[in-house]
Design a protein around this motif. Structure first.
Motif, PDB file in Angstrom:
ATOM      1  N   ASP A 400       3.883  -2.654 -14.712  1.00 56.50           N
ATOM      2  CA  ASP A 400       4.835  -1.954 -15.580  1.00 56.50           C
ATOM      3  C   ASP A 400       6.282  -2.249 -15.206  1.00 56.50           C
ATOM      4  O   ASP A 400       7.208  -1.711 -15.824  1.00 56.50           O
ATOM      5  N   GLY A 401       6.484  -3.060 -14.157  1.00 52.65           N
ATOM      6  CA  GLY A 401       7.839  -3.405 -13.756  1.00 52.65           C
ATOM      7  C   GLY A 401       8.481  -2.457 -12.768  1.00 52.65           C
ATOM      8  O   GLY A 401       9.668  -2.599 -12.458  1.00 52.65           O
ATOM      9  N   GLU A 402       7.716  -1.498 -12.244  1.00 48.18           N
ATOM     10  CA  GLU A 402       8.264  -0.527 -11.305  1.00 48.18           C
ATOM     11  C   GLU A 402       8.006  -0.967  -9.865  1.00 48.18           C
ATOM     12  O   GLU A 402       6.995  -1.626  -9.575  1.00 48.18           O
ATOM     13  N   PRO A 403       8.903  -0.606  -8.937  1.00 46.92           N
ATOM     14  CA  PRO A 403       8.672  -0.964  -7.529  1.00 46.92           C
ATOM     15  C   PRO A 403       7.405  -0.297  -6.989  1.00 46.92           C
ATOM     16  O   PRO A 403       7.171   0.887  -7.234  1.00 46.92           O
ATOM     17  N   VAL A 404       6.615  -1.053  -6.262  1.00 45.41           N
ATOM     18  CA  VAL A 404       5.434  -0.478  -5.618  1.00 45.41           C
ATOM     19  C   VAL A 404       5.849   0.402  -4.435  1.00 45.41           C
ATOM     20  O   VAL A 404       5.273   1.461  -4.207  1.00 45.41           O
ATOM     21  N   PHE A 405       6.899  -0.027  -3.734  1.00 45.57           N
ATOM     22  CA  PHE A 405       7.287   0.659  -2.504  1.00 45.57           C
ATOM     23  C   PHE A 405       8.672   1.279  -2.623  1.00 45.57           C
ATOM     24  O   PHE A 405       9.590   0.669  -3.174  1.00 45.57           O
ATOM     25  N   GLU A 406       8.811   2.479  -2.077  1.00 41.33           N
ATOM     26  CA  GLU A 406      10.123   3.108  -2.000  1.00 41.33           C
ATOM     27  C   GLU A 406      10.870   2.690  -0.742  1.00 41.33           C
ATOM     28  O   GLU A 406      12.099   2.809  -0.673  1.00 41.33           O
ATOM     29  N   ASP A 407      10.129   2.204   0.249  1.00 42.41           N
ATOM     30  CA  ASP A 407      10.761   1.708   1.462  1.00 42.41           C
ATOM     31  C   ASP A 407       9.827   0.716   2.145  1.00 42.41           C
ATOM     32  O   ASP A 407       8.619   0.943   2.228  1.00 42.41           O
ATOM     33  N   VAL A 408      10.406  -0.379   2.590  1.00 40.71           N
ATOM     34  CA  VAL A 408       9.706  -1.345   3.432  1.00 40.71           C
ATOM     35  C   VAL A 408      10.626  -1.618   4.612  1.00 40.71           C
ATOM     36  O   VAL A 408      11.787  -1.998   4.420  1.00 40.71           O
ATOM     37  N   ALA A 409      10.116  -1.409   5.826  1.00 40.01           N
ATOM     38  CA  ALA A 409      10.997  -1.456   6.985  1.00 40.01           C
ATOM     39  C   ALA A 409      10.244  -1.896   8.227  1.00 40.01           C
ATOM     40  O   ALA A 409       9.012  -1.882   8.280  1.00 40.01           O
ATOM     41  N   ARG A 410      11.007  -2.274   9.234  1.00 38.05           N
ATOM     42  CA  ARG A 410      10.420  -2.540  10.535  1.00 38.05           C
ATOM     43  C   ARG A 410       9.865  -1.234  11.096  1.00 38.05           C
ATOM     44  O   ARG A 410      10.389  -0.161  10.838  1.00 38.05           O
ATOM     45  N   ARG A 411       8.837  -1.345  11.906  1.00 34.17           N
ATOM     46  CA  ARG A 411       8.148  -0.152  12.395  1.00 34.17           C
ATOM     47  C   ARG A 411       9.042   0.758  13.215  1.00 34.17           C
ATOM     48  O   ARG A 411       8.860   1.978  13.224  1.00 34.17           O
ATOM     49  N   GLU A 412      10.038   0.205  13.910  1.00 32.68           N
ATOM     50  CA  GLU A 412      10.877   1.044  14.769  1.00 32.68           C
ATOM     51  C   GLU A 412      11.751   2.010  13.980  1.00 32.68           C
ATOM     52  O   GLU A 412      12.331   2.927  14.561  1.00 32.68           O
ATOM     53  N   GLU A 413      11.839   1.813  12.673  1.00 37.37           N
ATOM     54  CA  GLU A 413      12.542   2.790  11.845  1.00 37.37           C
ATOM     55  C   GLU A 413      11.705   4.044  11.607  1.00 37.37           C
ATOM     56  O   GLU A 413      12.219   5.054  11.155  1.00 37.37           O
ATOM     57  N   TYR A 414      10.407   3.991  11.926  1.00 40.40           N
ATOM     58  CA  TYR A 414       9.517   5.132  11.739  1.00 40.40           C
ATOM     59  C   TYR A 414       8.914   5.645  13.045  1.00 40.40           C
ATOM     60  O   TYR A 414       8.568   6.829  13.128  1.00 40.40           O
ATOM     61  N   PHE A 415       8.776   4.790  14.023  1.00 39.28           N
ATOM     62  CA  PHE A 415       8.099   5.193  15.261  1.00 39.28           C
ATOM     63  C   PHE A 415       8.937   4.834  16.477  1.00 39.28           C
ATOM     64  O   PHE A 415       9.581   3.786  16.515  1.00 39.28           O
ATOM     65  N   HIS A 416       8.902   5.708  17.462  1.00 39.43           N
ATOM     66  CA  HIS A 416       9.506   5.406  18.750  1.00 39.43           C
ATOM     67  C   HIS A 416       8.676   6.080  19.826  1.00 39.43           C
ATOM     68  O   HIS A 416       8.087   7.132  19.617  1.00 39.43           O
TER      69      HIS A 416
END
Length: 540
Positions: A400-416
């Motif tokens: 439909d032309g919409e983004p599948v992901f709202e965020d794609v990032a390196r893991r260190e942006e979510y886990f520490h």
């Protein structure tokens, strides 16, 4: 346990898996859950933002430790060692749970049905493990499960699958009742300062019976009845209600990450053999029934399926053909998982550059040289490969032309934390969790969601009691805030390593350092647990 005057728990934490405003608000409006409605109205309440990934096996340890998965070490229902995996258990949680922290300051606890608590460790109190434990689990103290069953009758970790809608509905309700009955019995017997009871069937019903609102209502009515009985019988000073994530309809698409990566040459497939299954979202139940090895006839058939797969007759193609004539669900419920796995086209992990190990991780792992057993990406190229994956996944659009992901990032942006390097290298968060991620190979990038109802990011939280400021706004509450908040209600300082903070409805008791938590590893008796995870679609 030292004797003390019976006073009732200071604080009870009631966990309701997958509870959220989208599910609860219509039930509250209909008067179906008066006890939960009272807690929401009389206390401070609001949405509870979950973590990434917002799934049971990782989210509950985050809730009961107050720390992100990079610290406690559980990211998935599975833990990985190279390309091999096993089902997680409590010994994989490398941070101190609430009841162990309270034990260290001389306070007692009763814990019932909380996920990822098997095998139990020793502390002052009682624990009956929940989800991720095998049926008939070891409890603390030893022999406790027999005492519970003698007192209340039947007690199971997982509801049975029974014939008939009415009978299945009653089975779910019976399981919910057993949680409350066991908890009240143990509170009366052990007289703890802290109690923690979790209701898992509020999540299970959406996976087993998607869209069946009559059954959802019956489950919540049974849970609400037990909440009322707990409040009446246990009379806590403070009640905290929390969920690990929300639940809702997936109105988007299924995005098959490994199929996308195969198209770009990152994933290499293998036909037949061993590996993560791709078509088997249901299992035959043999391990849960106590059989630990494939029967001889099954082994012979599995060998046949492996051979056929090598010539292109894969489980995916068989499944597609059956779907065209309406027999896919019928056959899937009756075909042993070993046959499905043997005949499935799978990711060849050693020969692939990057892949999704498990959809629950919400991310892609790089086959890094020196880290993975047969890594092929040189360390000098690691960051460039990550950047390329972030760029390409960020650009994926639905039909439909919409983004599948709202965020794609390196893991260190979510886990520490010390376990952060065990996570997927690139984290991909679906837009509004409205798209279903899949790790399976099936010949096309997109399809209809395998599960039309699944996890959402926002759960729910409520805090009620005499010393609670019910007027405050809890809009910004996060999953990690639950543990420090519970401790504050009991006058106990939070661990300074916790990632959450005390919710503003409760007066903080400060922070302090606690001794390092030492856990001994053990493996899960995977039979019935693995089967149950597959039945719920957590292992594809």
């Amino acid at each position: 346990m030292e004797s003390r005057e019976t006073t009732g728990p200071k604080t009870i934490l009631i966990g309701i898996d997958a509870a959220c405003h989208g599910v609860l608000d219509p039930l509250v409006a209909d008067g179906a859950v008066p006890n939960l409605a009272g807690l929401l109205d009389d206390g401070a309440s609001g949405p509870l933002e979950s973590q990434v990934p917002p799934w049971t096996a990782s989210a509950w340890p985050s809730l009961y430790t107050g720390m992100n998965p990079g610290k406690h070490g559980v990211f998935d229902f599975l833990t990985f060692d190279g390309y091999d995996w096993e089902v997680v258990n409590a010994t994989h949680v490398d941070e101190r749970p609430l009841w162990r922290l309270l034990d260290s300051v001389g306070q007692t606890s009763v814990v019932v049905n909380v996920p990822v608590t098997h095998p139990p460790s020793e502390f002052d109190g009682a624990l009956v493990p929940g989800y991720m434990a095998p049926e008939d689990p070891d409890c603390h103290p030893a022999g406790l499960l027999a005492d519970v069953r003698e007192e209340i009758g039947s007690y199971r970790v997982y509801p049975n699958d029974v014939d008939g809608e009415t009978a299945q509905r009653e089975e779910y309700a019976s399981v919910a009742r057993s949680r409350g009955e066991a908890f009240r019995y143990l509170v009366d017997r052990f007289d703890p300062e802290f109690g923690f009871v979790e209701f898992q069937v509020t999540d299970t019903v959406f996976h087993d019976q998607p869209g069946d609102q009559r059954t959802v209502r019956a489950v919540y009515e049974a849970v609400d009845e037990q909440v009322g009985a707990i409040l009446d019988d246990c009379d806590p000073d403070t009640v905290v209600v929390a969920s690990d994530h929300g639940m809702g309809r997936y109105r988007g698409h299924e995005f098959r990450v490994n199929e996308f990566l195969r198209e770009s040459g990152d994933v290499t497939a293998v036909k037949g053999g061993e590996g993560m299954p791709s078509w088997a979202t249901v299992r035959d139940g043999q391990l849960k029934a106590g059989k630990t090895e494939t029967e001889p006839d099954e082994r012979a058939l599995a060998d046949v399926m492996t051979g056929l797969a090598r010539f292109g007759v894969t489980s995916q193609r068989i499944g597609k053909a059956l779907g065209l004539v309406g027999l896919d669900d019928f056959v899937a419920k009756r075909v042993p998982a070993s046959l499905v796995s043997a005949g499935t086209e799978q990711v060849d992990f050693p020969d692939s550059r990057a892949y999704m190990r498990s959809r629950i991780e919400c991310g892609v792992r790089i086959n890094l040289e020196g880290r993975e057993p047969a890594g092929i990406v040189p360390p000098s190229e690691y960051e460039a490969v990550r950047d390329d994956l972030v760029r390409r996944l960020s650009g994926v659009r639905t039909p439909d032309g919409e983004p599948v992901f709202e965020d794609v990032a390196r893991r260190e942006e979510y886990f520490h934390g010390p376990h952060a390097d065990e996570a997927a290298d690139v984290i991909a968060v679906p837009s509004d969790f409205d798209h279903f991620l899949s790790a399976r190979l099936s010949g096309s990038r997109f399809g209809e969601p395998t599960e039309p109802w699944n996890h959402k990011r926002d759960g729910i939280v409520a805090v009620a009691g005499e010393d609670i400021d019910e007027t405050v706004d809890l809009t910004d509450a996060h999953l990690f805030d639950v543990a420090p908040t519970v401790l504050a209600t009991m006058g106990v300082a939070a661990d300074e390593r916790m990632d959450g903070t005390v919710l503003p409805a409760v007066e903080s008791s400060g922070e302090r350092s606690y001794p390092e938590y030492d856990r001994q590893r053990s493996t899960t008796d995977e039979g019935g647990v693995e089967d149950r995870l597959a039945n719920l679609g957590y292992i594809e």
